[in-house]
Write a protein that holds these residues in place. Structure first.
Motif, PDB file in Angstrom:
ATOM      1  N   ASP A 157       0.765  -1.328  -0.033  1.00 54.86           N
ATOM      2  CA  ASP A 157      -0.103  -0.084   0.182  1.00 54.86           C
ATOM      3  C   ASP A 157       0.801   1.103   0.165  1.00 54.86           C
ATOM      4  OD1 ASP A 157       0.423   0.786   2.849  1.00 54.86           O
ATOM      5  OD2 ASP A 157      -0.533  -1.147   3.204  1.00 54.86           O
ATOM      6  N   THR A 158       2.164   1.118   0.384  1.00 52.29           N
ATOM      7  CA  THR A 158       2.955   2.311   0.346  1.00 52.29           C
ATOM      8  C   THR A 158       4.461   1.856  -0.253  1.00 52.29           C
ATOM      9  OG1 THR A 158       1.977   3.015   2.348  1.00 52.29           O
ATOM     10  CG2 THR A 158       4.145   4.226   1.721  1.00 52.29           C
ATOM     11  N   VAL A 159       4.833   2.618  -1.145  1.00 50.36           N
ATOM     12  CA  VAL A 159       6.214   2.521  -1.811  1.00 50.36           C
ATOM     13  C   VAL A 159       6.854   3.702  -1.345  1.00 50.36           C
ATOM     14  CG1 VAL A 159       7.811   2.455  -3.903  1.00 50.36           C
ATOM     15  CG2 VAL A 159       5.493   1.104  -3.703  1.00 50.36           C
ATOM     16  N   ILE A 160       7.985   3.882  -0.602  1.00 45.37           N
ATOM     17  CA  ILE A 160       9.109   4.891  -0.534  1.00 45.37           C
ATOM     18  C   ILE A 160      10.177   4.858  -1.149  1.00 45.37           C
ATOM     19  CG2 ILE A 160       9.889   6.027   1.583  1.00 45.37           C
ATOM     20  CD1 ILE A 160       8.510   4.954   3.709  1.00 45.37           C
ATOM     21  N   LEU A 161      10.547   5.714  -2.099  1.00 50.42           N
ATOM     22  CA  LEU A 161      11.489   5.908  -2.967  1.00 50.42           C
ATOM     23  C   LEU A 161      12.595   6.943  -2.339  1.00 50.42           C
ATOM     24  CD1 LEU A 161       9.409   6.322  -6.034  1.00 50.42           C
ATOM     25  CD2 LEU A 161      10.793   4.282  -5.339  1.00 50.42           C
ATOM     26  N   THR A 162      13.664   6.177  -1.778  1.00 51.52           N
ATOM     27  CA  THR A 162      14.655   7.265  -1.319  1.00 51.52           C
ATOM     28  C   THR A 162      15.190   8.120  -2.241  1.00 51.52           C
ATOM     29  OG1 THR A 162      16.592   5.620  -1.947  1.00 51.52           O
ATOM     30  CG2 THR A 162      15.329   5.580   0.541  1.00 51.52           C
ATOM     31  N   HIS A 163      15.353   7.970  -3.477  1.00 54.75           N
ATOM     32  CA  HIS A 163      15.659   8.996  -4.554  1.00 54.75           C
ATOM     33  C   HIS A 163      15.271   8.222  -5.886  1.00 54.75           C
ATOM     34  CE1 HIS A 163      19.157   6.638  -3.886  1.00 54.75           C
ATOM     35  NE2 HIS A 163      19.661   6.889  -5.013  1.00 54.75           N
ATOM     36  N   ALA A 164      15.329   9.051  -6.965  1.00 55.37           N
ATOM     37  CA  ALA A 164      14.971   8.571  -8.295  1.00 55.37           C
ATOM     38  C   ALA A 164      16.149   7.993  -9.092  1.00 55.37           C
ATOM     39  CB  ALA A 164      14.371   9.710  -8.920  1.00 55.37           C
ATOM     40  N   HIS A 165      17.234   7.589  -8.777  1.00 52.53           N
ATOM     41  CA  HIS A 165      18.099   6.653  -9.391  1.00 52.53           C
ATOM     42  C   HIS A 165      17.406   5.488 -10.017  1.00 52.53           C
ATOM     43  CE1 HIS A 165      22.433   9.095  -7.927  1.00 52.53           C
ATOM     44  NE2 HIS A 165      21.536   9.660  -8.813  1.00 52.53           N
ATOM     45  N   PRO A 166      18.163   5.038 -11.313  1.00 50.33           N
ATOM     46  CA  PRO A 166      17.387   3.873 -11.653  1.00 50.33           C
ATOM     47  C   PRO A 166      17.455   2.701 -11.116  1.00 50.33           C
ATOM     48  CG  PRO A 166      18.714   4.919 -13.522  1.00 50.33           C
ATOM     49  CD  PRO A 166      19.035   5.525 -11.977  1.00 50.33           C
TER      50      PRO A 166
ATOM     51  N   HIS B 222      -1.912  -0.703  -6.205  1.00 55.69           N
ATOM     52  CA  HIS B 222      -2.783  -0.009  -5.070  1.00 55.69           C
ATOM     53  C   HIS B 222      -1.888   0.812  -4.229  1.00 55.69           C
ATOM     54  CE1 HIS B 222      -5.431  -3.616  -5.835  1.00 55.69           C
ATOM     55  NE2 HIS B 222      -5.790  -2.768  -6.694  1.00 55.69           N
ATOM     56  N   ALA B 223      -0.702   1.108  -4.554  1.00 58.70           N
ATOM     57  CA  ALA B 223       0.073   1.973  -3.582  1.00 58.70           C
ATOM     58  C   ALA B 223       0.250   3.379  -3.764  1.00 58.70           C
ATOM     59  CB  ALA B 223       1.813   1.336  -3.614  1.00 58.70           C
ATOM     60  N   ARG B 224       0.501   4.168  -2.808  1.00 57.63           N
ATOM     61  CA  ARG B 224       0.997   5.513  -3.010  1.00 57.63           C
ATOM     62  C   ARG B 224       2.626   5.580  -2.911  1.00 57.63           C
ATOM     63  NH1 ARG B 224       0.868   8.336   3.049  1.00 57.63           N
ATOM     64  NH2 ARG B 224       1.447   6.319   4.269  1.00 57.63           N
ATOM     65  N   TYR B 225       2.906   6.475  -3.750  1.00 56.45           N
ATOM     66  CA  TYR B 225       4.453   6.588  -3.840  1.00 56.45           C
ATOM     67  C   TYR B 225       4.995   7.871  -3.143  1.00 56.45           C
ATOM     68  CZ  TYR B 225       4.197   2.727  -7.246  1.00 56.45           C
ATOM     69  OH  TYR B 225       4.090   1.421  -7.835  1.00 56.45           O
ATOM     70  N   ILE B 226       5.889   7.531  -1.975  1.00 53.99           N
ATOM     71  CA  ILE B 226       6.278   8.541  -1.259  1.00 53.99           C
ATOM     72  C   ILE B 226       7.475   8.964  -1.911  1.00 53.99           C
ATOM     73  CG2 ILE B 226       7.142   9.466   0.849  1.00 53.99           C
ATOM     74  CD1 ILE B 226       3.911   8.769   0.806  1.00 53.99           C
TER      75      ILE B 226
END
Length: 292
Positions: free
Chosen positions: A109-118, A135-139
């Motif tokens: 339900d939640t994806v946390i992206l520390t940063h946007a490197h590939p 179904h996830a929100r992306y932080i």
């Protein structure tokens, strides 16, 4: 929502399970990638670097770097911290790892992206260009979104131009695909009870660290604030992927100093699997001791 089970002995290869208080955590391997050593240590003294690698019986010309994502189960929420590289750099196996751990993509339900490197955002989008976790929100941090959407170049990164181009292209493609699912944050934010995102700029402008706290236990996920244990022993050594190298060094020092003083466990995305351990102060920098 399924409840988290206690540590199991039947976890698949490439998965390592532990608990932070009541938070169930599983480190999941997305594979490995071999980098030229100068990309990780562009300004290290050559003799000192050679001796450090020799002492660890590591190759001098290449760094074999793990990609390790973190699954967090709270009993009410299922979170994934970073998504691996998708099919671009590794086997793109994070989805299979999740299934082997009993988690389907639609359960997250939640994806946390520390940063946007590939290697962190590539697995967030499937082969059809759609969010891999429907179904996830992306932080992601607001500063990170603004940076990659601005078209600015990677002027400070010590990398070949074709590599910089690939990084920018993948970030743009993935963030475009996720544009209706992103929840940007602009300060330290509790994502769910016990899991907080902390601004940790330097590696990228909006790079995040994660703090997990429950039942007296704490884990600080450094993301890419350090990409090799040698960056702890020699905290002033730059990482060629850092967009703002001096800021990245200051962030690294602050995070690791906090972890050491507060006796936290530490995780880092590129540290040797299972990528968790503790840090102990030494004359300069810190010593890395792996394991929970």
């Amino acid at each position: 929502m399924r409840e988290f089970c206690t540590i199991r002995s039947d976890m698949p290869a490439g998965a390592y399970r532990f608990q932070v208080g009541t938070l169930g955590c599983t480190v999941l391997s997305d594979g490995y990638f071999s980098y030229p050593t100068p990309w990780f240590f562009p300004d290290a003294d050559s003799a000192e670097l050679a001796a450090a690698l020799e002492n660890r019986r590591l190759p001098h010309d290449r760094v074999l770097s793990p990609y390790t994502c973190l699954l967090i189960e709270t009993g009410r929420h299922v979170l994934l911290v970073d998504t691996g590289a998708g099919s671009g750099l590794t086997t793109g196996g994070i989805g299979a790892r999740l299934e082997m751990a009993g988690i389907r993509a639609r359960d997250v339900d939640t994806v946390i992206l520390t940063h946007a490197h590939p290697d962190h955002v590539g697995g967030a989008v499937d082969s059809h260009g759609r969010p891999a976790f429907p179904h996830a929100r992306y932080i992601l941090s607001e500063a990170e979104c603004d940076f990659w959407n601005s078209g600015r170049d990677l002027s400070e990164a010590r990398l070949p131009e074709d590599v910089k181009y690939g990084i920018k292209r993948t970030a743009g493609r993935c963030l475009h695909a996720l544009r209706y699912h992103l929840e940007p944050i602009d300060r330290e934010t509790e994502i769910v009870p016990g899991v907080s995102a902390i601004p940790a700029p330097g590696h990228t402008p909006g790079h995040l660290a994660l703090l997990l706290a429950s039942g007296g236990d704490r884990l600080l996920n450094l993301g890419d604030a350090a990409v090799h244990p040698l960056h702890l022993e020699h905290p002033g050594w730059h990482n060629g992927f850092d967009q703002a190298p001096e800021m990245a060094v200051n962030t690294r020092r602050a995070l690791v100093d906090r972890a050491a003083k507060e006796h936290m466990h530490v995780m880092a995305f590129h540290f040797p699997f299972p990528s968790v351990g503790r840090v102990t102060p030494r004359d300069i920098g810190w010593e890395w001791t792996p394991g929970w």
